[in-house]
Design an enzyme around this catalytic site. Structure first.
Site, mmCIF file in Angstrom:
data_model
loop_
_atom_site.group_PDB
_atom_site.id
_atom_site.type_symbol
_atom_site.label_atom_id
_atom_site.label_comp_id
_atom_site.label_asym_id
_atom_site.label_seq_id
_atom_site.Cartn_x
_atom_site.Cartn_y
_atom_site.Cartn_z
ATOM 1 N N SER A 1 0.834 -1.205 0.000
ATOM 2 C CA SER A 1 0.000 0.000 0.000
ATOM 3 C C SER A 1 0.869 1.257 0.000
ATOM 4 O O SER A 1 1.993 1.230 0.497
ATOM 5 C CB SER A 1 -0.863 -0.037 1.270
ATOM 6 O OG SER A 1 -1.968 0.816 1.150
ATOM 7 N N PRO A 2 0.351 2.362 -0.548
ATOM 8 C CA PRO A 2 1.155 3.590 -0.542
ATOM 9 C C PRO A 2 1.499 4.038 0.871
ATOM 10 O O PRO A 2 0.628 4.064 1.739
ATOM 11 C CB PRO A 2 0.247 4.614 -1.232
ATOM 12 C CG PRO A 2 -1.108 4.013 -1.258
ATOM 13 C CD PRO A 2 -0.930 2.533 -1.215
ATOM 14 N N GLN B 1 1.520 6.743 -6.991
ATOM 15 C CA GLN B 1 0.349 7.447 -6.442
ATOM 16 C C GLN B 1 0.604 8.947 -6.522
ATOM 17 O O GLN B 1 1.582 9.453 -5.960
ATOM 18 C CB GLN B 1 0.097 7.046 -4.979
ATOM 19 C CG GLN B 1 -1.215 7.642 -4.461
ATOM 20 C CD GLN B 1 -1.432 7.447 -2.972
ATOM 21 O OE1 GLN B 1 -0.593 7.841 -2.177
ATOM 22 N NE2 GLN B 1 -2.563 6.859 -2.598
ATOM 23 N N TYR C 1 -7.065 15.137 1.703
ATOM 24 C CA TYR C 1 -6.175 15.975 0.897
ATOM 25 C C TYR C 1 -7.023 16.753 -0.124
ATOM 26 O O TYR C 1 -8.258 16.743 -0.047
ATOM 27 C CB TYR C 1 -5.087 15.115 0.250
ATOM 28 C CG TYR C 1 -4.202 14.457 1.308
ATOM 29 C CD1 TYR C 1 -3.478 15.251 2.212
ATOM 30 C CD2 TYR C 1 -4.115 13.079 1.432
ATOM 31 C CE1 TYR C 1 -2.690 14.669 3.201
ATOM 32 C CE2 TYR C 1 -3.324 12.488 2.416
ATOM 33 C CZ TYR C 1 -2.618 13.290 3.299
ATOM 34 O OH TYR C 1 -1.856 12.715 4.283
ATOM 35 N N ARG D 1 -7.831 6.274 -5.205
ATOM 36 C CA ARG D 1 -8.044 5.953 -3.789
ATOM 37 C C ARG D 1 -9.135 6.868 -3.232
ATOM 38 O O ARG D 1 -9.088 8.083 -3.424
ATOM 39 C CB ARG D 1 -6.747 6.116 -2.993
ATOM 40 C CG ARG D 1 -6.948 5.835 -1.514
ATOM 41 C CD ARG D 1 -5.662 5.584 -0.748
ATOM 42 N NE ARG D 1 -5.384 4.153 -0.665
ATOM 43 C CZ ARG D 1 -4.682 3.576 0.311
ATOM 44 N NH1 ARG D 1 -4.169 4.308 1.288
ATOM 45 N NH2 ARG D 1 -4.474 2.280 0.328
ATOM 46 N N ARG E 1 1.305 -1.227 6.900
ATOM 47 C CA ARG E 1 2.232 -1.383 8.036
ATOM 48 C C ARG E 1 2.911 -2.747 8.089
ATOM 49 O O ARG E 1 4.098 -2.813 8.436
ATOM 50 C CB ARG E 1 1.512 -1.042 9.344
ATOM 51 C CG ARG E 1 1.262 0.466 9.459
ATOM 52 C CD ARG E 1 0.252 0.794 10.502
ATOM 53 N NE ARG E 1 -1.060 0.282 10.148
ATOM 54 C CZ ARG E 1 -2.134 0.374 10.918
ATOM 55 N NH1 ARG E 1 -2.035 0.959 12.097
ATOM 56 N NH2 ARG E 1 -3.297 -0.105 10.520
HETATM 57 C C1 LIG Z 1 3.714 5.403 7.447
HETATM 58 C C2 LIG Z 1 2.485 5.445 6.610
HETATM 59 C C3 LIG Z 1 2.402 6.316 5.540
HETATM 60 C C4 LIG Z 1 1.254 6.342 4.735
HETATM 61 N N1 LIG Z 1 1.227 7.117 3.623
HETATM 62 C C5 LIG Z 1 0.208 7.015 2.739
HETATM 63 C C6 LIG Z 1 0.267 7.660 1.477
HETATM 64 O O1 LIG Z 1 1.250 8.276 1.122
HETATM 65 N N2 LIG Z 1 -0.818 7.547 0.662
HETATM 66 C C7 LIG Z 1 -1.923 6.836 1.019
HETATM 67 O O2 LIG Z 1 -2.876 6.767 0.268
HETATM 68 N N3 LIG Z 1 -1.980 6.190 2.197
HETATM 69 C C8 LIG Z 1 -0.938 6.250 3.052
HETATM 70 N N4 LIG Z 1 -0.960 5.525 4.211
HETATM 71 C C9 LIG Z 1 -2.120 4.662 4.502
HETATM 72 C C10 LIG Z 1 -1.858 3.228 4.061
HETATM 73 O O3 LIG Z 1 -1.696 3.122 2.667
HETATM 74 C C11 LIG Z 1 -2.974 2.284 4.509
HETATM 75 O O4 LIG Z 1 -4.167 2.667 3.873
HETATM 76 C C12 LIG Z 1 -3.187 2.294 6.014
HETATM 77 O O5 LIG Z 1 -1.945 2.287 6.711
HETATM 78 C C13 LIG Z 1 -4.005 1.076 6.476
HETATM 79 O O6 LIG Z 1 -3.362 -0.124 6.103
HETATM 80 P P1 LIG Z 1 -2.543 -1.040 7.152
HETATM 81 O O7 LIG Z 1 -3.482 -1.360 8.270
HETATM 82 O O8 LIG Z 1 -2.139 -2.250 6.361
HETATM 83 O O9 LIG Z 1 -1.367 -0.256 7.642
HETATM 84 C C14 LIG Z 1 0.166 5.509 5.045
HETATM 85 C C15 LIG Z 1 0.242 4.673 6.147
HETATM 86 C C16 LIG Z 1 1.381 4.606 6.921
HETATM 87 C C17 LIG Z 1 1.444 3.639 8.069
#
Ligand SMILES: Cc1cc2nc3c(=O)[nH]c(=O)nc-3n(C[C@H](O)[C@H](O)[C@H](O)COP(=O)(O)O)c2cc1C
Ligand SMILES: Cc1cc2nc3c(=O)[nH]c(=O)nc-3n(C[C@H](O)[C@H](O)[C@H](O)COP(=O)(O)OP(=O)(O)OC[C@H]3O[C@@H](n4cnc5c(N)ncnc54)[C@H](O)[C@@H]3O)c2cc1C
Length: 763
Positions: A415-416, A493, A574, A622, A717
């Site tokens: 994921s991003p 992204q 955003y 997204r 994560r």
């Molecule tokens: C450190 C970090 C940075 C993130 N940056 C972005 C981002 O740049 N763009 C985005 O769409 N989501 C971002 N997210 C959200 C993640 O893509 C994801 O949707 C969210 O962490 C939930 O997934 P998870 O439970 O697997 O961590 C970020 C999450 C984390 C933890």
């Protein structure tokens, strides 16, 4: 202790028994308004585990109950003229009347004073002679309603109508039968509970119920209609009602989901359905009532614990288990309420979706229950993905996926994630190693962090960009490495921070404005992210044109850099998200007001990007599918419309995230907590979706994919600490056909051996 027990259902009777067993000196009076033999309903079902609990608590009644159970393993799902049978489910059924009569006999033998045809009063003052009053008077508990404010009662009336019939048709398998009528779908949950009796619950949504005229029919007519609808399952047997005295429409029930914040009030305690209900489709109401009774008796007889402390301790120890079951029951209720969503599935996937509906049963649970059936699902899934017959089962996560001309080797996605490690927008060696490692870690698709289309569009000074020639060169180097050294595809992204820009890097405080060097912000309206953030300037038409041009220029640079796919970030508060959610869009022009208007600018940007991005390469968007602010914000129903709108504009994948659009929102976190939104957007909107959010085990990923809740699964994560999450998942499932960098092959083989050995030891 002198105890009054109000209600002679499973909860009241079993509590009385459990108290007497622990201390015969307790004096227990049980009051039941009905006669000993009057009761509603037909059979009830338990799992094998519940019977073990009963045996441990009271081997005498446990043995009688266990001896009389009808036991079966198979579940048959009848849909679209097909029957899908799976096995190993381990259910047992018993007649409610028979269960109560066994419990009554046992209670009598232990010296409980049973008072039938005795209506218990709802006022505590009437119970002055007792030290403890048990409200086991069922879902319609009057005494609970009398003290409702104290208990914090929340009652939700669910929408579907159901009728609890009995029949002499003996169902050898637990049967779910779905039938289409001229007014809509009607289905039955049927199971045997005696040598020659089965429960047969008929359910449908209220529109179908009215459409069939059941809102006006008397009972004999309604029964005849149901017998006609389900004739092919009943083999000429009649449906029997034991509520025949009620006018027809009133015999149809709606389920009431009851949750109470507190279960005790002085010497009064709620037990069983009076405190909490669980939808009949997971068959756990009687289990909850009996296990409540065991726990309460145990805590009340614990040495050194006074009555009041014991009542509080009871809820403390019991609450979590009850909440878990109620959550599963809610998932199951919602599955049946949203049935239309799944009717386009092929029967095998429909059955899988039904079996995993409560989310207590996962892919690996199904493998334990019925390996052959689960493997037939895996072959079916792989065959669909590969467009040819497949005889060798493989985990759904390792099925390929096509998006336009791009083919992913598997369904796992990094994921991003913003890394906040760029300088002036330029990614560097950190990014090369970060993305390189995750690409080599086996995921089919890799997303970049949100990469910004202009310096002012950055969230923080550490954000990566694609607005200068140096950025193109830096990204090209990373993309080239990913392509040369892995099979992963790489998606860029693109986003603009809007009202959440000009803040510190993540680890210095999320969304906290910079100490110095802040830049001005733009957004849909002048609504700041929080009182501490800048007030953004509402965008003019000229701003919109300039921002669109920035996105288009970034897409052109993405072509130069060699990306396989691009995503437009329209989530998380955003810039584009600030247009979509009504919480931050207060505009009165063509870009505010209705959802159509709020989507206008994000769609303009998307279309402009699509126009310059090569036709053969895919694009995703997204979205935040839920603002977690109820009707004030975006709801999952609206997310379906949002997904459809981007789909119609040429998107190939809707990346379904949620929240982060309003600082004070109240998300409900949990395992796979956003997956229901990906499911709804996919199956109501008929679009391709990606699920994300607290998905962390291979079993989650396989369950989501096989149940058709999403097409791809993103993990964020988990990939931070384990770049090789996919390789580890392959090793754990003994799947050999994943792409492993050649120098790592030995490690992969050893990991597979060790994980398999651990799994065998655990089994
Ligand atoms: C450190 C970090 C940075 C993130 N940056 C972005 C981002 O740049 N763009 C985005 O769409 N989501 C971002 N997210 C959200 C993640 O893509 C994801 O949707 C969210 O962490 C939930 O997934 P998870 O439970 O697997 O961590 C970020 C999450 C984390 C933890
Ligand atoms: C259609 C349907 C199907 C179900 N299927 C299953 C299933 O398969 N498996 C399962 O485990 N559960 C099932 N249940 C749920 C199950 O019936 C209940 O969860 C369970 O009976 C709860 O037990 P209880 O003792 O708390 O309440 P109840 O069984 O409702 O007992 C309450 C008793 O209190 C009495 N009472 C009420 N008020 C008073 C008063 N003022 N004075 C004296 N007596 C009073 C009532 O007459 C009743 O006998 C089903 C429920 C429904 C509606």
């Amino acid at each position: 202790m002198r105890i009054a027990c109000l209600g002679g259902g499973p909860a009241g009777l079993y509590f009385a028994i459990s108290m007497k067993l622990r201390d015969p000196a307790h004096e227990v009076d049980l009051f039941e308004r009905n006669r000993a033999n009057d009761t509603f309903g037909w059979g009830v079902v338990f799992s094998d585990q519940t019977v073990e609990n009963l045996m441990a608590n009271d081997p005498v009644s446990g043995a009688v109950i266990a001896g009389e159970f009808a036991h079966w393993d198979d579940i048959d799902v009848h849909i679209h003229g097909d029957t899908i049978r799976s096995s190993g489910h381990g259910f047992i059924g018993i007649g409610r009347k028979r269960l109560l009569s066994i419990l009554q006999d046992r209670a009598r033998a232990l010296g409980v004073n049973l008072h039938f045809e005795h209506e218990g009063g709802a006022d505590l003052a009437g119970w002055a002679d007792y030290d403890l009053v048990i409200a086991a008077d069922g879902a319609n508990s009057r005494i609970r309603d009398r003290y409702e404010a104290h208990f914090g009662v929340d009652i939700q009336v669910r929408k579907n109508k159901f009728f609890w019939f009995g029949t002499h048709k003996v169902f050898e398998a637990f049967t779910f039968a779905f039938e289409e009528t001229e007014a809509g779908w009607v289905w039955a949950h049927a199971y045997r509970f005696d040598d020659d009796l089965s429960t047969f619950i008929v359910e449908m949504d209220p529109e179908t119920w009215a459409g069939l005229g059941l809102d006006r029919m008397d009972q004999p007519e309604a029964i005849a209609l149901c017998e006609r609808i389900f004739a092919r399952y009943l083999d000429g047997h009649a449906l029997m009602s034991n509520a025949i005295h009620l006018p027809g429409p009133q015999a149809w029930l709606t389920f009431r989901r009851i949750v109470c914040d507190r279960w005790d009030y002085g010497k009064l305690i709620l037990l069983g359905d009076a405190a909490h209900t669980a939808h009949f489709s997971i068959g756990s109401g009687t289990k909850l009532a009996l296990e409540d009774a065991i726990k309460l008796a145990e805590v009340l007889n614990r040495p050194g614990l006074g009555r009041d402390a014991a009542l509080a301790e009871y809820q403390a120890e019991r609450n979590l288990e009850v909440l878990k079951l109620q959550n599963s029951a809610r998932n199951s209720t919602e599955w049946f309420e949203a049935l239309e969503r799944y009717l386009h599935f092929e029967p095998i996937q429909f059955a899988y979706s039904l079996l995993t509906r409560s989310q207590r049963v996962s892919h690996e649970n199904l493998r334990l229950r019925d390996r052959d059936w689960l493997e037939s699902v895996e072959c079916w899934f792989q065959a669909k993905a590969r467009g040819r017959a497949v005889n060798e089962p493989a985990p759904p996560m390792f099925a390929p996926f096509h998006l336009r001309e791009m083919v992913l080797a598997n369904r796992v996605v990094v994921s991003p994630m913003a890394m906040y490690s760029a300088e002036d927008g330029t990614p560097n060696d950190f990014h090369l190693v970060h993305y390189g490692a995750r690409a080599q870690g086996g995921a089919g698709l890799l997303y970049t962090e949100m990469t910004c289309v202009s310096p002012e569009g950055r969230i923080t000074p550490g954000c990566a960009g694609l607005y200068a020639p140096a950025h193109v060169d830096a990204w090209r180097r990373i993309v080239a490495f990913v392509h040369a050294r892995s099979e992963a595809k790489f998606c860029l992204q693109l986003g603009h921070s809007g009202p959440k820009g000009s803040t510190k890097v993540g680890w210095e405080g999320y969304d906290v404005p910079l100490e110095s060097g802040n830049w001005p912000l733009i957004a849909a309206s002048d609504v700041p992210w929080s009182p501490h953030n800048q007030v953004p300037r509402p965008m003019t038409r000229a701003d919109m044109e300039a921002v669109t041009a920035d996105f288009v220029a970034a897409v052109e640079r993405a072509v130069e850099a060699g990306f396989d796919m691009i995503e437009l970030h329209a989530a998380h508060g955003y810039l584009l998200s600030s247009f979509i959610t009504p919480l931050t869009n207060k505009r009165t022009d063509d870009y505010g007001g209705s959802l159509e208007n709020r989507l206008r600018f994000p769609l303009e940007v998307f279309r402009a990007m699509r126009a310059v991005w090569p036709e053969d390469r895919p694009m995703s968007v997204r979205i935040s599918a839920n603002d977690w602010m109820g009707e004030l914000g975006i709801t999952p129903d609206e997310a379906v419309e949002i997904g459809r709108a981007f789909w119609a504009a040429g998107a190939d994948l809707i990346d379904v995230s949620a929240g982060q659009t309003w600082a004070d929102c109240q998300p409900i976190y949990g395992r796979m907590f956003q997956t229901p939104f990906a499911d709804q957007v996919r199956n109501e909107g008929r679009v391709t979706t990606m699920a994300v959010g607290n998905i962390y085990e291979p079993d989650h990923v396989n369950s989501i994919l096989a149940a058709g809740r999403a097409d791809l699964v993103a993990l964020a994560r988990p990939h931070l600490v384990d770049p090789s999450w996919t390789l580890r998942a392959a090793a754990g499932q003994d799947y050999r056909r994943v792409a492993v960098p050649r120098p790592y092959l030995g490690g992969m083989a050893q990991l597979a051996r060790n994980l398999q050995r651990e799994a065998e030891l655990k089994a």
